[in-house]
Design a protein around this motif. Structure first.
Motif, short mmCIF file in Angstrom:
data_model
loop_
_atom_site.label_atom_id
_atom_site.label_comp_id
_atom_site.label_asym_id
_atom_site.label_seq_id
_atom_site.Cartn_x
_atom_site.Cartn_y
_atom_site.Cartn_z
N LEU A 73 0.79 -1.26 0.06
CA LEU A 73 -0.13 0.01 0.24
C LEU A 73 0.90 1.22 -0.10
CD1 LEU A 73 -2.87 1.43 0.07
CD2 LEU A 73 -2.60 1.18 2.81
N ILE A 74 1.64 1.35 0.78
CA ILE A 74 2.81 2.60 0.74
C ILE A 74 3.45 2.62 -0.55
CG2 ILE A 74 4.91 3.23 1.96
CD1 ILE A 74 3.68 2.06 4.70
N VAL A 75 3.79 1.61 -1.02
CA VAL A 75 4.82 1.53 -2.45
C VAL A 75 3.99 2.29 -3.49
CG1 VAL A 75 5.72 0.10 -4.19
CG2 VAL A 75 6.53 -0.03 -1.67
N LEU A 76 2.67 1.59 -3.44
CA LEU A 76 1.52 1.97 -4.31
C LEU A 76 1.21 3.48 -4.22
CD1 LEU A 76 -0.87 -0.95 -4.84
CD2 LEU A 76 0.64 -0.07 -6.54
N MET A 77 0.95 3.92 -2.82
CA MET A 77 0.74 5.35 -2.62
C MET A 77 1.81 6.18 -3.16
SD MET A 77 -1.21 5.11 1.02
CE MET A 77 -1.23 6.72 1.14
N MET A 78 2.86 5.99 -3.02
CA MET A 78 4.25 6.68 -3.23
C MET A 78 4.19 6.56 -4.72
SD MET A 78 7.02 5.25 -0.61
CE MET A 78 8.42 6.18 -1.36
N GLY A 79 3.78 5.63 -5.51
CA GLY A 79 3.85 5.60 -6.98
C GLY A 79 2.71 6.56 -7.55
N PHE A 80 1.57 6.54 -6.98
CA PHE A 80 0.38 7.29 -7.58
C PHE A 80 0.79 8.61 -7.05
CE2 PHE A 80 -2.29 3.50 -7.34
CZ PHE A 80 -2.37 3.43 -8.62
N SER A 81 1.17 9.06 -5.86
CA SER A 81 1.65 10.45 -5.81
C SER A 81 2.69 11.01 -6.79
CB SER A 81 2.23 10.53 -4.23
OG SER A 81 1.66 10.27 -3.31
N SER A 82 3.64 10.13 -7.09
CA SER A 82 4.73 10.68 -7.97
C SER A 82 3.85 10.65 -9.39
CB SER A 82 5.74 9.62 -8.37
OG SER A 82 6.44 9.24 -7.07
N LEU A 83 3.07 10.09 -9.76
CA LEU A 83 2.38 10.29 -10.97
C LEU A 83 1.49 11.05 -11.10
CD1 LEU A 83 1.46 8.86 -13.87
CD2 LEU A 83 -0.42 7.87 -12.50
N ILE A 84 0.69 11.77 -9.94
CA ILE A 84 -0.09 13.00 -9.86
C ILE A 84 0.90 14.07 -9.86
CG2 ILE A 84 -1.47 14.30 -8.12
CD1 ILE A 84 -2.88 11.60 -7.55
N LEU A 85 1.93 14.09 -9.20
CA LEU A 85 3.02 15.12 -9.35
C LEU A 85 3.55 15.61 -10.54
CD1 LEU A 85 4.87 14.84 -5.94
CD2 LEU A 85 3.20 16.71 -6.45
#
Length: 96
Positions: A73-85
């Motif tokens: 979950l943490i890895v995916l949240m970081m990935g989605f956050s990077s994608l949004i940024l």
């Protein structure tokens, strides 16, 4: 009738109640039958009941699974956050 058969207190009480109505031999046979039936049922239930060790092993597996899911979950949240940024950064350039 099993000559090695040993009766416990509740079986003796049942035997005493039945022997006046049925006679010694029949009362003993009935008590043995009831006792054997109860023993068989208990053995069947032991196969499906969980022991303390089973429950502890299950708790360990659940805890391990929870930790693994939390990591993902943490890895995916970081990935989605990077994608949004990245989208927010490059989106104004596309419209300009």
């Amino acid at each position: 009738m099993n000559s090695d058969y040993v009766m416990n207190i509740s079986q003796i009480e049942l035997y005493d109640l039945l022997k006046s109505k049925l006679g010694n031999r029949e009362a003993r046979a009935l008590v043995e039958f009831v006792s054997d039936s109860v023993s068989e049922k208990m053995q069947e239930h032991k196969l499906v009941l969980a022991t303390k060790e089973d429950i502890k092993n299950l708790e360990v597996r659940i805890e391990s699974s929870f930790k693994d899911q939390l990591k993902w979950l943490i890895v995916l949240m970081m990935g989605f956050s990077s994608l949004i940024l990245a989208l927010v950064k490059f989106l104004p350039l596309v419209n300009a």
